[in-house]
Design a protein around this motif. Sequence first.
Motif, PDB file in Angstrom:
ATOM      1  N   MET A   1      69.796  79.836 -33.068  1.00 29.77           N
ATOM      2  CA  MET A   1      68.875  79.268 -34.055  1.00 29.77           C
ATOM      3  C   MET A   1      68.966  80.030 -35.372  1.00 29.77           C
ATOM      4  SD  MET A   1      65.468  78.174 -31.814  1.00 29.77           S
ATOM      5  CE  MET A   1      65.018  79.860 -31.403  1.00 29.77           C
ATOM      6  N   ALA A   2      69.096  81.338 -35.287  1.00 25.70           N
ATOM      7  CA  ALA A   2      69.193  82.146 -36.506  1.00 25.70           C
ATOM      8  C   ALA A   2      70.445  81.803 -37.304  1.00 25.70           C
ATOM      9  CB  ALA A   2      69.190  83.633 -36.143  1.00 25.70           C
ATOM     10  N   ALA A   3      71.535  81.509 -36.604  1.00 26.40           N
ATOM     11  CA  ALA A   3      72.786  81.185 -37.289  1.00 26.40           C
ATOM     12  C   ALA A   3      72.707  79.852 -38.023  1.00 26.40           C
ATOM     13  CB  ALA A   3      73.928  81.156 -36.273  1.00 26.40           C
ATOM     14  N   ARG A   4      71.778  78.999 -37.630  1.00 29.15           N
ATOM     15  CA  ARG A   4      71.634  77.684 -38.273  1.00 29.15           C
ATOM     16  C   ARG A   4      70.847  77.766 -39.585  1.00 29.15           C
ATOM     17  NH1 ARG A   4      69.206  73.776 -36.902  1.00 29.15           N
ATOM     18  NH2 ARG A   4      70.511  71.963 -36.401  1.00 29.15           N
TER      19      ARG A   4
ATOM     20  N   VAL B   1      59.921  80.394 -37.740  1.00 26.97           N
ATOM     21  CA  VAL B   1      59.354  79.624 -36.637  1.00 26.97           C
ATOM     22  C   VAL B   1      59.411  78.135 -36.936  1.00 26.97           C
ATOM     23  CG1 VAL B   1      57.272  79.185 -35.283  1.00 26.97           C
ATOM     24  CG2 VAL B   1      57.880  81.538 -35.901  1.00 26.97           C
ATOM     25  N   PHE B   2      59.055  77.742 -38.158  1.00 27.59           N
ATOM     26  CA  PHE B   2      59.109  76.328 -38.527  1.00 27.59           C
ATOM     27  C   PHE B   2      60.545  75.815 -38.505  1.00 27.59           C
ATOM     28  CE2 PHE B   2      55.152  77.155 -41.354  1.00 27.59           C
ATOM     29  CZ  PHE B   2      54.348  77.143 -40.234  1.00 27.59           C
ATOM     30  N   GLU B   3      61.470  76.639 -38.967  1.00 26.74           N
ATOM     31  CA  GLU B   3      62.877  76.243 -38.952  1.00 26.74           C
ATOM     32  C   GLU B   3      63.373  76.063 -37.515  1.00 26.74           C
ATOM     33  OE1 GLU B   3      64.991  75.768 -41.963  1.00 26.74           O
ATOM     34  OE2 GLU B   3      62.850  75.445 -42.360  1.00 26.74           O
ATOM     35  N   ASP B   4      62.989  76.982 -36.643  1.00 26.19           N
ATOM     36  CA  ASP B   4      63.448  76.904 -35.251  1.00 26.19           C
ATOM     37  C   ASP B   4      62.828  75.718 -34.523  1.00 26.19           C
ATOM     38  OD1 ASP B   4      64.801  79.196 -35.881  1.00 26.19           O
ATOM     39  OD2 ASP B   4      63.478  80.550 -34.756  1.00 26.19           O
ATOM     40  N   ASP B   5      61.592  75.382 -34.864  1.00 25.63           N
ATOM     41  CA  ASP B   5      60.944  74.230 -34.232  1.00 25.63           C
ATOM     42  C   ASP B   5      61.680  72.929 -34.536  1.00 25.63           C
ATOM     43  OD1 ASP B   5      59.009  75.776 -33.076  1.00 25.63           O
ATOM     44  OD2 ASP B   5      57.431  75.282 -34.514  1.00 25.63           O
ATOM     45  N   ASN B   6      62.430  72.906 -35.618  1.00 25.50           N
ATOM     46  CA  ASN B   6      63.141  71.692 -36.032  1.00 25.50           C
ATOM     47  C   ASN B   6      64.544  71.579 -35.445  1.00 25.50           C
ATOM     48  OD1 ASN B   6      61.041  70.659 -37.629  1.00 25.50           O
ATOM     49  ND2 ASN B   6      61.651  71.910 -39.384  1.00 25.50           N
TER      50      ASN B   6
ATOM     51  N   ARG C   1      70.023  84.730 -26.554  1.00 25.00           N
ATOM     52  CA  ARG C   1      71.163  83.900 -26.941  1.00 25.00           C
ATOM     53  C   ARG C   1      70.685  82.674 -27.716  1.00 25.00           C
ATOM     54  NH1 ARG C   1      73.186  82.256 -21.623  1.00 25.00           N
ATOM     55  NH2 ARG C   1      74.690  80.994 -22.813  1.00 25.00           N
ATOM     56  N   VAL C   2      69.590  82.065 -27.257  1.00 26.62           N
ATOM     57  CA  VAL C   2      69.033  80.903 -27.956  1.00 26.62           C
ATOM     58  C   VAL C   2      68.601  81.297 -29.368  1.00 26.62           C
ATOM     59  CG1 VAL C   2      67.135  79.236 -27.969  1.00 26.62           C
ATOM     60  CG2 VAL C   2      68.320  79.764 -25.821  1.00 26.62           C
ATOM     61  N   TYR C   3      67.946  82.443 -29.486  1.00 23.33           N
ATOM     62  CA  TYR C   3      67.473  82.899 -30.794  1.00 23.33           C
ATOM     63  C   TYR C   3      68.640  83.140 -31.746  1.00 23.33           C
ATOM     64  CZ  TYR C   3      65.175  85.699 -34.385  1.00 23.33           C
ATOM     65  OH  TYR C   3      64.724  86.169 -35.582  1.00 23.33           O
TER      66      TYR C   3
END
Length: 402
Positions: A247-250, A290-295, A242-244
């Motif tokens: 993040m993917a939608a962002r 990964v870099f996008e999700d870290d932000n 669910r978290v992923y």
Amino acid sequence: MSSGFSRMRTLILALEYPHRASYYDDWRDAFCDSPQLECAFANILSLQPRELARRLEEHDAVIMLHSCNSDTLEFLAPLAPVLGARKRARLLTFVGNEFNSPYVSLIDKVRLFREARCDIVATQLLEEAGRFLYADSGAEVVSIPHALNPRAFRPGPEHAARRLDLGVRGYRYPPYLGDDDRNRLLDFFRSNAARMGLVVDIAHDRRLGREGWAQFLADCRGTLSTETGSWYLDRDDALVRRVYAHMAARRSGLVIGNQSVLRRAARRLPSPVKAALAAVLKRGPIKFEVFEDDNVPFAELYEAFFRTAPRPPVYGKAVSSRHFDAVGTKTCQIMVRGRFNDILTAEEHYIGVDASLADAAEAVRRFRDDGLRQAMADAAYEHVMSAHTYAHRARDVVRALG
């Protein structure tokens, strides 16, 4: 050596590509140094199934290091059926990154352990947590946490001769872990060091190799840390999926996936090339997920998913190799209180702070007491040397393998 002594012929499997954590070397060195093991090594990056099958026939035991399953299962997957078809060798696997990762499925890890017919899963976590996570693997679960390599991490000079009060090298913990204790700890001391009269060098955008890290620690009177792991262990990856998805939608624009062909190719690049490529991807226009999700802001994920998420019935945090590295150089640690696998005890082996940092000023007061700080570093060193070196862990592995 008595005439009846026979060393266990052991095949060590690891995934070695440029840029990997130094503790992989520590484990490999410990097994190669063990008088009870006769070790050979194979890198699964280039190991072909037919070659593995041949080598399995030559060995009594197989040990898979953490790197085989830590940040990708790509190289283990084609070898798991071969391991599962072995005739006699006992198989012990360590587990890397023991939390629910958006990019490496825990379900798939356990499936591969089962397919490979692992006899033993060696967890870094407490044994109860390992049994909770790997119950479906079909393997015996034992707790074999990290330890100290006393040859690489030796006592540094007396504290008075060290340049820094507090030093840190590492990466920020990602927001999808569900807590930001470590990030807040580092941010607090970096922001308040001058006010507290501390000389600090805190960077959480890079790591050092084993030799450089040992030298850095030996120039620090203290360092900062928390336990590794997660409060939100989940056997079916439901929460992290669910978290992923959130993040993917962002994300927007052209984003390279962590399991894409380009990402797989990048794993084989030398570290300097990887670093240059990472710098480009962090600036865009092509991005890396990964870099996008870290932000993603931690507060956003915490409020949306973790605040009301149930916690598992086990303790999901653990001691890290970095804690032992600091102990080896007699560098005093200020850490958020935790169990640390029931190895390190607050106010005996490290200076403890609450996760809220409400008692940070008191921790600094204790840290600035030269005698107390040195005595605590000495006590931690003697305690770890007595029972928690990699040589001790190698003996634990031999006993587990029988």
